[in-house]
Write a protein that holds these residues in place. Sequence first.
Motif, PDB file in Angstrom:
ATOM      1  N   ILE A  34       0.823  -1.219   0.000  1.00 53.77           N
ATOM      2  CA  ILE A  34       0.000   0.000   0.000  1.00 53.77           C
ATOM      3  C   ILE A  34       0.858   1.272   0.000  1.00 53.77           C
ATOM      4  CG2 ILE A  34      -1.771  -1.223   1.359  1.00 53.77           C
ATOM      5  CD1 ILE A  34      -0.959   0.633   3.730  1.00 53.77           C
ATOM      6  N   SER A  35       0.194   2.378  -0.250  1.00 57.32           N
ATOM      7  CA  SER A  35       0.851   3.670  -0.089  1.00 57.32           C
ATOM      8  C   SER A  35       0.649   4.122   1.348  1.00 57.32           C
ATOM      9  CB  SER A  35       0.238   4.707  -1.030  1.00 57.32           C
ATOM     10  OG  SER A  35       0.582   6.013  -0.562  1.00 57.32           O
ATOM     11  N   GLY A  36       1.761   4.367   2.025  1.00 54.47           N
ATOM     12  CA  GLY A  36       1.679   4.874   3.389  1.00 54.47           C
ATOM     13  C   GLY A  36       1.646   6.384   3.414  1.00 54.47           C
ATOM     14  N   LEU A  37       1.740   6.978   2.224  1.00 58.49           N
ATOM     15  CA  LEU A  37       1.702   8.441   2.137  1.00 58.49           C
ATOM     16  C   LEU A  37       0.286   8.967   2.333  1.00 58.49           C
ATOM     17  CD1 LEU A  37       4.088   9.181  -0.882  1.00 58.49           C
ATOM     18  CD2 LEU A  37       4.526   9.649   1.540  1.00 58.49           C
ATOM     19  N   GLU A  38      -0.682   8.140   1.915  1.00 65.16           N
ATOM     20  CA  GLU A  38      -2.071   8.583   2.014  1.00 65.16           C
ATOM     21  C   GLU A  38      -2.597   8.361   3.429  1.00 65.16           C
ATOM     22  OE1 GLU A  38      -5.891   7.613  -0.746  1.00 65.16           O
ATOM     23  OE2 GLU A  38      -3.888   7.632  -1.669  1.00 65.16           O
ATOM     24  N   LYS A  39      -3.053   9.425   4.026  1.00 63.84           N
ATOM     25  CA  LYS A  39      -3.546   9.381   5.399  1.00 63.84           C
ATOM     26  C   LYS A  39      -4.671   8.368   5.559  1.00 63.84           C
ATOM     27  CE  LYS A  39      -4.978  12.437   9.037  1.00 63.84           C
ATOM     28  NZ  LYS A  39      -5.477  13.748   9.445  1.00 63.84           N
ATOM     29  N   GLY A  40      -4.578   7.560   6.595  1.00 64.18           N
ATOM     30  CA  GLY A  40      -5.646   6.601   6.881  1.00 64.18           C
ATOM     31  C   GLY A  40      -5.469   5.244   6.232  1.00 64.18           C
ATOM     32  N   ASN A  41      -4.602   5.170   5.207  1.00 61.38           N
ATOM     33  CA  ASN A  41      -4.403   3.912   4.483  1.00 61.38           C
ATOM     34  C   ASN A  41      -3.913   2.781   5.387  1.00 61.38           C
ATOM     35  OD1 ASN A  41      -5.257   4.320   1.910  1.00 61.38           O
ATOM     36  ND2 ASN A  41      -3.227   4.351   0.960  1.00 61.38           N
ATOM     37  N   ILE A  42      -2.957   3.108   6.238  1.00 63.17           N
ATOM     38  CA  ILE A  42      -2.373   2.069   7.082  1.00 63.17           C
ATOM     39  C   ILE A  42      -3.418   1.533   8.055  1.00 63.17           C
ATOM     40  CG2 ILE A  42      -0.733   1.726   8.995  1.00 63.17           C
ATOM     41  CD1 ILE A  42       1.315   3.256   7.283  1.00 63.17           C
ATOM     42  N   LYS A  43      -4.164   2.437   8.645  1.00 64.72           N
ATOM     43  CA  LYS A  43      -5.225   2.007   9.565  1.00 64.72           C
ATOM     44  C   LYS A  43      -6.240   1.117   8.844  1.00 64.72           C
ATOM     45  CE  LYS A  43      -8.798   3.676  12.686  1.00 64.72           C
ATOM     46  NZ  LYS A  43      -9.525   4.821  13.228  1.00 64.72           N
TER      47      LYS A  43
END
Lengths: 263, 263
Positions: free
Chosen positions: A240-249
């Motif tokens: 995934i992209s960890g740059l985009e806020k909320g993606n990791i969650k």
Amino acid sequence: MLVFLKLGGSLITDKTKPYTARLDIIERIAKEIEEILEEGRDIRILVGHGGGSFPHVSAKKYETHKGFGREDSKSGFCMVQNDASKLNRIVVETFLKVGLKAVSIQPSAGALAESDKITKWDIQNIEILLREGIIPVVYGDVCLDIKKGCCIISTEEIFKYLAEKLKPEKVVLAGKSMVYTKDPFKFKDAEPIEEINRETIEKIESSLGGSDGYDVTGGMLSKVKLALEIAKYCKEVEIISGLEKGNIKKSLLGERVGTLVRW
Amino acid sequence: MLVFLKLGGSLITDKTKPYTARLDIIERIAKEIEEILEEGRDIRILVGHGGGSFPHVSAKKYETHKGFGREDSKSGFCMVQNDASKLNRIVVETFLKVGLKAVSIQPSAGALAESDKITKWDIQNIEILLREGIIPVVYGDVCLDIKKGCCIISTEEIFKYLAEKLKPEKVVLAGKSMVYTKDPFKFKDAEPIEEINRETIEKIESSLGGSDGYDVTGGMLSKVKLALEIAKYCKEVEIISGLEKGNIKKSLLGERVGTLVRW
């Protein structure tokens, strides 16, 4: 539920500046993890991170991946370990500041490799920490190697070893992007790839491996191949992209935000 | 010849100021070690250091030595590990700057304790590093404990475990002074003690344990008792002042500069 989360070196450091951590990103990710745990989810998390611009200069200078062949290889081995550990201190300290319970696990203190593959590592402490609800934080590191003296072990290599033993439900590899047909930062016609498995990887190989492909730390292709190897030991790996806020969650909680890699 | 060298927390940090390393002293000691190795001596060195003013505040605040009894014990465990590791980075980095080949070995990554005693720890990597002429640098740390959750392991506890396995020729414990009949920094009539063994310790016990005795990190008496326990596994332990220039070099090379402790 047990999940592994990798924070790529290119995500959490500024690759153009040696020894520069992206504190804003590390802190935001720490908060995303904290939100999940605050919600009382039944989730145990192991975090691993790359070294990015911290060990990059010394590892290249001393060719640490080649072993103890040069006169200064052993000095280099020590310097790369120090550089990798420096970033780990920053990551763990940032996690602690946000309120997470996280503790370093220095891979080179216990792991032993043979030709770049970890072959021995007593991981009982990692198991206990996970049981206690503490996040073990491993990282790309140097490693003693019984064939060539020393080597570099990436977070993916560490995850492969740990996934085989600990059988996580999911492994999330957060970098600067999910997998695209071409480098999305360079090509506007790059198309996102939703899913990859051992049968479809061949098709993707030609596009990713080509001149329009990725070329960051060994390239996206090698990342996908490593993801596929990890996928042997768990239900799914998601890039995934960890740059985009909320993606990791979202990804940690099972929502699809990136490229799914299944064996 | 294999020797262990301990650098006491009160020697390498300013005990009155949290998170303040005595960089001048660490660098001077590193240079003394470098001189020995430069001279081509057949000596392998393992270094251990205390935490001093780095983990002191958090360890006391969270009573980490008592285990996982409190609601915030696990957070405390993580913070103390972080604080202990911070000083270790400074020590190793200073060693590297002077030209030594030194690498961290995080005890809490691999060691497991039972009621404050290390009972399990795969130390193969330490053995390999010593064989390769690299200085493994261990340090006083937190440790998972199968009886009470967690505990604190001092450098002496670590040395005891390692001495039993590795059988060093000599163990040098460098602090702010050798052993005196009274605290030499407070009493002018304090007399240096040349030698201590399991038979003479009783006599010394009354003077060291008295009100004129030492009272730094558990006191000099407990340091002497731990030294005696380490002495079971090697020819001699020497408690020396690391404040005096040249002392560490002399002691590592076999010259008598402090208090000899023999089983």
